[in-house]
Design a protein around this motif. Structure first.
Motif, short mmCIF file in Angstrom:
data_model
loop_
_atom_site.label_atom_id
_atom_site.label_comp_id
_atom_site.label_asym_id
_atom_site.label_seq_id
_atom_site.Cartn_x
_atom_site.Cartn_y
_atom_site.Cartn_z
N LEU A 1 38.56 6.02 -23.40
CA LEU A 1 38.92 6.87 -24.53
C LEU A 1 37.71 7.09 -25.44
O LEU A 1 37.49 8.19 -25.95
CB LEU A 1 40.08 6.25 -25.31
N GLY A 2 36.90 6.04 -25.63
CA GLY A 2 35.69 6.16 -26.44
C GLY A 2 34.70 7.15 -25.87
O GLY A 2 34.01 7.86 -26.61
N ASN A 3 34.64 7.22 -24.56
CA ASN A 3 33.74 8.19 -23.92
C ASN A 3 34.15 9.62 -24.22
O ASN A 3 33.34 10.54 -24.05
CB ASN A 3 33.71 7.98 -22.40
N LEU B 1 45.46 12.73 -21.09
CA LEU B 1 45.07 11.34 -21.31
C LEU B 1 46.20 10.38 -20.97
O LEU B 1 45.97 9.28 -20.45
CB LEU B 1 44.60 11.13 -22.75
N ARG B 2 47.42 10.79 -21.25
CA ARG B 2 48.56 9.94 -20.90
C ARG B 2 48.59 9.68 -19.39
O ARG B 2 48.75 8.55 -18.95
CB ARG B 2 49.87 10.57 -21.36
N GLN C 1 47.74 6.16 -14.79
CA GLN C 1 47.13 5.95 -13.47
C GLN C 1 46.22 4.72 -13.46
O GLN C 1 46.00 4.14 -12.41
CB GLN C 1 46.35 7.20 -13.04
N MET C 2 45.72 4.32 -14.63
CA MET C 2 44.91 3.10 -14.73
C MET C 2 45.80 1.85 -14.75
O MET C 2 45.29 0.74 -14.75
CB MET C 2 44.06 3.14 -16.00
N LEU D 1 48.28 1.31 -17.22
CA LEU D 1 48.68 0.98 -18.58
C LEU D 1 50.07 1.54 -18.88
O LEU D 1 50.48 2.55 -18.30
CB LEU D 1 47.67 1.55 -19.57
N GLU D 2 50.76 0.90 -19.80
CA GLU D 2 52.04 1.41 -20.28
C GLU D 2 51.76 2.29 -21.49
O GLU D 2 51.07 1.87 -22.42
CB GLU D 2 52.96 0.26 -20.69
N VAL D 3 52.29 3.52 -21.50
CA VAL D 3 52.06 4.46 -22.59
C VAL D 3 53.41 4.84 -23.17
O VAL D 3 54.31 5.28 -22.45
CB VAL D 3 51.30 5.72 -22.11
N LYS D 4 53.53 4.67 -24.48
CA LYS D 4 54.81 4.92 -25.15
C LYS D 4 54.60 5.97 -26.25
O LYS D 4 53.73 5.80 -27.11
CB LYS D 4 55.30 3.60 -25.75
N ALA D 5 55.39 7.05 -26.22
CA ALA D 5 55.35 8.06 -27.28
C ALA D 5 56.15 7.54 -28.47
O ALA D 5 57.29 7.08 -28.32
CB ALA D 5 55.93 9.37 -26.78
#
Length: 147
Positions: A94-96, A116-117, A122-123, A125-129
């Motif tokens: 994300l920093g990149n 990005l989600r 795909q990496m 990670l769990e992503v929550k809106a």
């Protein structure tokens, strides 16, 4: 119209005239016109580069009114990882992209972005809106003035 020209550090004991709820992006505006929920117009005129934080106190140019800044809830993506290493990898990627990111030991938080989600999921990670206050890092070269 109130002209807010001084920023003081957060103090929960300070009695204020109003509160002003701002998003993360709005808290980065050192010179801007805002309208409060009751219709009162305020103009923030602070030194360029000032980034307001949740709880900061603004004072008007006549030293009459004090306004407390409140971090407004906004749509965000909160990212969780099974391991600290995976969270660090996500922060690196994300920093990149030079995005505003809130970084904590438990999660990362960013503005919603479907591309990005997908990348983060795909990496592994769990992503929550969510709809929460957003406190992104101000950056290594940003400055905060609360004198």
């Amino acid at each position: 119209m109130l002209m807010l020209t001084q920023c003081k550090p957060s103090n929960p004991d300070t009695v204020v005239s109003f509160t002003l709820a701002l998003t993360a992006e709005e808290r980065h505006r050192s010179r801007h016109r805002f309208e409060m929920e009751d219709g009162t117009v305020v103009f923030v005129r602070l030194p360029r580069g000032t980034v307001l934080r949740d709880g900061d106190i603004l004072q008007d140019e006549n030293y009459c009114d004090l306004i407390r800044i409140v971090a407004k809830s906004e749509p965000v993506l909160t990212v969780f990882a099974r391991t600290p290493h995976l969270l660090l990898r996500a922060a690196y990627h994300l920093g990149n992209r030079h995005l505003p990111v809130e970084i904590t030991p438990e999660y990362l938080r960013l503005s919603p972005d479907p591309v990005l989600r997908i990348m983060l999921e795909q990496m592994g990670l769990e992503v929550k809106a969510e709809n929460l206050p957003f406190h992104p890092e101000t950056g290594a070269y940003g400055h905060q003035s609360h004198e």
